[in-house]
Write an enzyme that holds these catalytic residues in place. Structure first.
Site, mmCIF file in Angstrom:
data_model
loop_
_atom_site.group_PDB
_atom_site.id
_atom_site.type_symbol
_atom_site.label_atom_id
_atom_site.label_comp_id
_atom_site.label_asym_id
_atom_site.label_seq_id
_atom_site.Cartn_x
_atom_site.Cartn_y
_atom_site.Cartn_z
ATOM 1 N N GLY A 585 0.829 -1.196 0.000
ATOM 2 C CA GLY A 585 0.000 0.000 0.000
ATOM 3 C C GLY A 585 0.857 1.237 0.000
ATOM 4 O O GLY A 585 2.074 1.170 0.166
ATOM 5 N N GLY A 587 0.946 5.336 1.451
ATOM 6 C CA GLY A 587 0.286 6.227 2.404
ATOM 7 C C GLY A 587 1.272 7.219 2.930
ATOM 8 O O GLY A 587 2.474 6.991 2.914
ATOM 9 N N GLY A 588 0.741 8.322 3.352
ATOM 10 C CA GLY A 588 1.593 9.342 3.932
ATOM 11 C C GLY A 588 2.759 9.634 3.021
ATOM 12 O O GLY A 588 2.584 9.938 1.855
ATOM 13 N N GLY A 590 5.208 7.522 2.179
ATOM 14 C CA GLY A 590 5.964 6.416 1.624
ATOM 15 C C GLY A 590 5.116 5.259 1.139
ATOM 16 O O GLY A 590 3.894 5.285 1.144
ATOM 17 N N VAL A 592 4.645 1.007 1.302
ATOM 18 C CA VAL A 592 4.942 -0.156 2.127
ATOM 19 C C VAL A 592 5.050 -1.392 1.238
ATOM 20 O O VAL A 592 4.177 -1.647 0.422
ATOM 21 C CB VAL A 592 3.861 -0.364 3.209
ATOM 22 C CG1 VAL A 592 4.217 -1.572 4.060
ATOM 23 C CG2 VAL A 592 3.713 0.862 4.060
ATOM 24 N N LYS A 606 8.689 -0.242 5.028
ATOM 25 C CA LYS A 606 8.171 1.058 4.624
ATOM 26 C C LYS A 606 9.304 1.915 4.100
ATOM 27 O O LYS A 606 10.312 2.120 4.765
ATOM 28 C CB LYS A 606 7.528 1.744 5.811
ATOM 29 C CG LYS A 606 7.132 3.153 5.468
ATOM 30 C CD LYS A 606 5.926 3.567 6.193
ATOM 31 C CE LYS A 606 5.404 4.820 5.556
ATOM 32 N NZ LYS A 606 4.150 5.193 6.088
ATOM 33 N N ASP A 707 -3.045 9.173 16.740
ATOM 34 C CA ASP A 707 -3.782 8.837 15.523
ATOM 35 C C ASP A 707 -4.350 7.423 15.595
ATOM 36 O O ASP A 707 -4.176 6.616 14.690
ATOM 37 C CB ASP A 707 -2.882 9.011 14.296
ATOM 38 C CG ASP A 707 -3.701 9.141 13.010
ATOM 39 O OD1 ASP A 707 -4.920 9.404 13.108
ATOM 40 O OD2 ASP A 707 -3.139 8.968 11.921
#
Ligand SMILES: *[C@@H]1O[C@H](CO)[C@@H](O)[C@H](O)[C@H]1NC(C)=O
Ligand SMILES: *[C@@H]1O[C@H](CO)[C@@H](O)[C@H](O)[C@H]1NC(C)=O
Ligand SMILES: *[C@@H]1O[C@H](CO)[C@@H](O)[C@H](O)[C@H]1NC(C)=O
Ligand SMILES: *[C@@H]1O[C@H](CO)[C@@H](O)[C@H](O)[C@H]1NC(C)=O
Ligand SMILES: *[C@@H]1O[C@H](CO)[C@@H](O)[C@H](O)[C@H]1NC(C)=O
Ligand SMILES: *[C@@H]1O[C@H](CO)[C@@H](O)[C@H](O)[C@H]1NC(C)=O
Length: 930
Positions: A585, A587-588, A590, A592, A606, A707
């Site tokens: 996936g 995200g943010g 970077g 993974v 990651k 979070d």
């Protein structure tokens, strides 16, 4: 993910709605009423404090949570009563402050108040302090007892239990006796302030201080004695007040005390030369040396150091700072170093001319011809530096307690005529002196014997003042031989053992080695712990060279506290050179990737977007890594390592095969999964609560996740839940009183209102998010669900409204949950907890430990908790956190040699459904310098 995808409108509405919602106040009388009434009458509370309401929770300066008294803060109120023993009944008390009053009588025992964090009794008229006071005070971080006319008391054993202690302040409190032997960094890992000045403490500074985290140490104004050698190992010290005691001996080495600002040594009996390690200390700001017997040159500190060192109040050779002493003075001082700079010499050796009536020194036209140290109570060894007194004719050291050998250097003295070492504890062969030297060695039982130093003993003849113990006069010839034999045999078997262990380790290591194998080496690196280097492939043998890796071994040591550095080459190999197919996936900051080690162990890697990180980011990356390595728990996704290589920043996590909780909760249909049953949801909730409780209550520091949400909760094959993504984790003040201001980060729908509005964050921010997650588990609905009509778009608001109404209660429950009476009751309890956690006011929200208690009582109804002993980092939940931490540390230490099995232990033989921790890189976006 973290991006506020929802229109600003939504967020605004959610805030508006939530802000108008208040929980109904409960009118029930607090169970603490009886004890509080006792307190009120016993203290003779003045009418200026409004303590008239029947409910103590309504009293001024009294705070409650869930109807239990949590804080009593009545400082400076002119109160002159006494404290009742029933104080002990206030079991939810966290802060108790009565300082600056005139309260009489004994301080009652508070044994068992496990929630108590701060207790302030200073500046009162208390008459005694109970020895069981600290029993069970496992949350206590700060206590002040200063300025009370207590009956003499000793530091009680029960103090040991307050392992969270940061501040212990009891100046002028009539403490007697010696320091206990438990002031070690293991017992008090957080202790930073120890203020025990102006008491009647005696004896020496405890050796257990070595390695402590103490920053501010005040023990001035009493009868402490001995040397202060131990402070050379207290590298956190910033402020040291030792003045007005009876300390003696030389000043220690200060080179490790790089934070030291304020050092007060005046009015003691320190001798010897002020060490350059102190004079050159960069951090030094104030230093007081007046009224000691310090010798050698007057030290010259940097211009900006405030120095209190009255001329003439010491035994410096010259008054001018920085001017060197006469050579003969230097030689004599170096000679007496080996006997610990006795006070008697310091007292009488004045000025810069040893031939001017210095005791024990006889000169002939300015040359030292005799040194007469007979019967001066000297302990230590015979200095080799005597050989520098080239005019020496007579050296008399008789009738002391000197040990060690006669240094061969003495035989080089050209004019020596007489050497008397009789009646000491000298041993070893007498060196060959010229035939006309009269050497007298009588009264040294082991003189002349060719001693083989035992393995433990240091080599004889050194200038150290320490005596090898156990070489007493009583030892017979046989005893010595036996001792030597044991030494040799012991040495041999030690050698054999070492070889055996090496061989074993080699075998163990080679088991996991193959051309494409990870090779794991652990380096002991000081006391800080362990560093693991995972070597790349194509490396043969045991050598620690890196192949195709630009980050050399030095890089490995850049991250403190035992990080686990993994080479980029290894990560390229296991992720198929970061191929598209391995992407789990994005995200943010970077992507993974899934990685698979040769043995089938799966990991999640990651990789940060390159170029996205500044140098500041790099520093934070390292800081975060340092945090990671401290944070280990059964219910937190384990970070297995990291890689720093040029622009590459990578993090390696354990792979969680069942993916995120959101998959199972919200997307189960699309993913072809079964909906979670209630028992499972409850178990997941408890897992999460335990993970977060651990984060909040780690012994040395408290962390805030910031979070929490279902996409950050990952599931293993056994559906054991773990909290992931510590990218936003921040250090929290342990007392929970203060809050950290941060730039906003987190996810709308899960964000506590006060955090969204002010950006101020406490652990209660996580409690709120946890409440939202509970609501999601109950309802199967997302925190913000845009498919819903506007009035039920925001889960927290809708849930509360629907839940409080008896008629609509069942509407909050996910339709897929099969209900029976028992489950309904359980869901009701969890709903209550969810509302409680999701309270608008942070101080109305419970601590995570409360959530753990509630949930674990429910889980046990179905499934008694099974201890997983095979999880090496698992925390025994029966233990208190400090105990658990210790146990874990012990486990980690004992697992030093099992490093390879650690990396390979994740069992993944099943499905390949993606599971990955997301958003670590968010920290770089959100973190701020303060
Ligand atoms: C305090 O607790 C003890 C034992 O738990 C109980 O017997 C006593 O009645 C309590 N006193 C008050 C005033 O609450
Ligand atoms: C302090 O307590 C003692 C008795 O313990 C009493 O004699 C004295 O008057 C008290 N002092 C003040 C200032 O209250
Ligand atoms: C320190 O003081 C104690 C008594 O308080 C005494 O027994 C001991 O000998 C003293 N030690 C030194 C090194 O003076
Ligand atoms: C200082 O620490 C070292 C290493 O732990 C230890 O060997 C030494 O004995 C300590 N010295 C003192 C004075 O505590
Ligand atoms: C140390 O010396 C400084 C400078 O003379 C003085 O201001 C300070 O009060 C002294 N501190 C102590 C603890 O004696
Ligand atoms: C030498 O040391 C021993 C034990 O440390 C002690 O018993 C003895 O009195 C000392 N002798 C002298 C002369 O100081």
């Amino acid at each position: 993910m973290q991006k506020p995808n929802f229109p600003g409108r939504v967020a605004f509405q959610f805030l508006a709605v939530i802000c108008f919602f208040t929980l109904q106040a409960c009118s029930q009388l607090s169970p603490d009423s009886p004890a509080m009434e006792k307190l009120k009458t016993s203290l003779k509370i003045p009418s200026s404090l409004d303590w008239s309401d029947p409910d103590p929770c309504q009293w001024t300066k009294v705070d409650c949570q869930e109807n239990r008294v949590t804080r009593i803060q009545i400082p400076s109120k002119n109160i002159d009563g006494t404290l009742p023993p029933e104080l002990k009944n206030l079991t939810q008390l966290t802060i108790f402050e009565v300082m600056n009053n005139r309260i009489n009588g004994p301080i009652p025992s508070l044994a068992g108040l496990t929630q108590l964090q701060e207790a302030n009794f200073h500046n009162n008229n208390f008459s005694s302090f109970p020895s069981d006071f600290f029993t069970g005070l496992t949350s206590l971080t700060s206590i002040h007892l200063d300025n009370n006319p207590f009956e003499p008391w000793e530091i009680p054993k029960s103090l040991k239990e307050a392992t969270y202690l940061k501040t212990l302040s009891a100046n002028n409190a009539n403490i007697k006796g010696k320091f206990p032997d438990f002031f070690d960094p293991e017992t008090f890992p957080s202790l930073t302030e120890l203020h025990l000045a102006s008491n009647n403490l005696e004896g020496e500074l405890p050796a257990e201080f070595s390695g402590s985290m103490i920053q501010s140490l005040w023990v001035n104004g009493q009868s402490l004695n001995g040397t202060i050698e131990v402070i050379q190992n207290m590298s956190s010290l910033t402020e040291v007040w030792l003045h007005e005691n009876k300390f003696s001996g030389p000043l220690p080495d200060f080179s490790m005390l790089t934070q030291l600002r304020n050092l007060s040594l005046r009015d003691n009996h320190f001798t010897g030369i002020v060490p350059l390690s102190l004079v050159n200390l960069k951090s030094l700001y104030i230093v007081n040396l007046t009224n000691n017997e310090l010798q050698g040159p007057t030290p010259r500190f940097a211009a900006d150091v405030v120095v209190d060192m009255n001329v003439g109040s010491n035994r410096f050779c010259l008054d001018d700072p920085g001017v060197a002493c006469d050579d003969r003075v230097n030689i004599l001082l170096s000679i007496v170093e080996s006997v610990g700079y006795p006070v008697s010499f310091a007292d009488e050796w004045k000025g810069n001319d040893p031939c001017d009536n210095w005791i024990g020194i006889v000169c002939d036209r300015g040359d030292i011809v005799s040194v007469l140290f007979r019967k001066r109570g000297l302990t230590g060894t015979i200095s080799t530096k005597f050989s520098m007194l080239t005019s020496l004719r007579t050296l008399d050291l008789a009738d002391n307690n000197l040990t060690g050998i006669i240094p061969t250097e003495l035989a080089t003295l050209p004019k020596l005529a007489r050497l008397d070492v009789s009646n000491n504890r000298i041993y070893g062969k007498v060196p060959y002196f010229r035939h006309d030297v009269n050497v007298i060695t009588a009264g040294n039982r082991e003189i002349g014997k060719d001693r083989v130093p035992t393995l433990r003993g240091r080599s004889p003849g050194g200038d150290s003042a320490s005596n090898p113990s156990g070489n007493g006069e009583k030892k017979t010839n046989k005893g010595t031989v036996l001792g030597c034999t044991i030494g040799v045999v012991g040495g041999l078997s030690l050698l054999v053992l070492v070889i055996f262990l090496c061989a074993r380790k080699r075998k163990h290591t080679s088991k996991i080695q193959s051309p494409t194998t990870l090779r794991v080496h652990r380096h002991h690196s000081g006391e800080q712990g362990v560093k693991i280097t995972v070597l790349g492939p194509n490396v043969t043998g045991q050598s620690e060279t890196f192949s195709n890796v630009s980050s050399g071994p030095t890089d490995v040591h850049m991250v403190e506290s035992g990080g686990m550095a993994i080479s980029i080459q290894v990560l390229k190999n296991v992720t198929n050179n970061f191929s598209e197919e391995n992407i789990l996936g994005k995200g943010g900051f970077g992507t993974v990737y899934k990685g698979e080690l040769h043995d089938g162990t799966k990991i999640a890697v990651k990789r940060m977007e390159s170029g996205a990180l500044s140098m500041k980011g790099l520093a934070e990356f390292k800081a975060e890594i340092a945090v990671f390595t401290k944070v280990r728990h059964r219910h937190l996704v384990a970070n297995l390592g990291y890689c720093l290589d040029g622009n590459e920043r990578l993090l390696v996590y354990e792979y969680m095969p069942q993916g995120t909780l959101s998959r199972h909760l919200f997307n189960w249909k699309d993913e072809g999964l079964k909906p979670l049953d209630w028992t499972r949801r409850l178990a997941i909730a408890l897992d999460v609560a335990r993970g977060v409780e651990y984060l909040h209550g780690l012994a040395q520091q408290s962390f805030i996740h910031r979070d929490l949400k279902p996409s950050n909760i990952l599931l293993g094959d056994d559906m054991l839940a773990k909290v992931a993504d510590f990218g936003l984790v921040r250090l929290a003040p342990l007392d929970g009183k203060h809050s950290v201001e941060t730039r906003l980060a987190g996810t709308f729908g899960y964000m506590a209102p006060e955090y969204a509005v002010t950006g101020r964050v406490t652990t209660k921010v996580d409690v709120f998010s946890f409440g939202v997650i509970l609501m999601e588990l109950i309802s199967g609905r997302k925190a913000l669900d845009e498919t819903q009509p506007e009035e039920s778009l925001h889960l927290v608001t809708w849930f509360r409204r629907t839940y409080v109404n008896k008629d609509t209660f069942r509407k909050v429950i996910d339709k897929t949950i099969q209900l029976d009476e028992e489950k309904l009751a359980s869901i009701r309890t969890v709903s209550e907890l969810a509302c409680h956690c999701g309270a608008r006011e942070p101080n109305r929200r419970p601590d995570m430990s409360h959530a753990v208690n509630v949930l674990s009582s429910l889980v046990e109804l179905w499934k008694p908790a099974q201890p997983d002993s095979d999880d090496i980092y698992g925390i025994d939940l029966e233990l208190t956190l400090p105990q658990a931490l210790k146990k874990w540390q012990a486990l980690e230490n004992s697992n030093l040699n099992e490093s390879s099995s650690f990396l390979a232990s994740t069992d993944t033989t099943q499905t390949s459904i993606p599971g990955f921790p997301f958003g670590f890189a968010e920290s770089f976006r959100s973190a701020d310098a303060r």
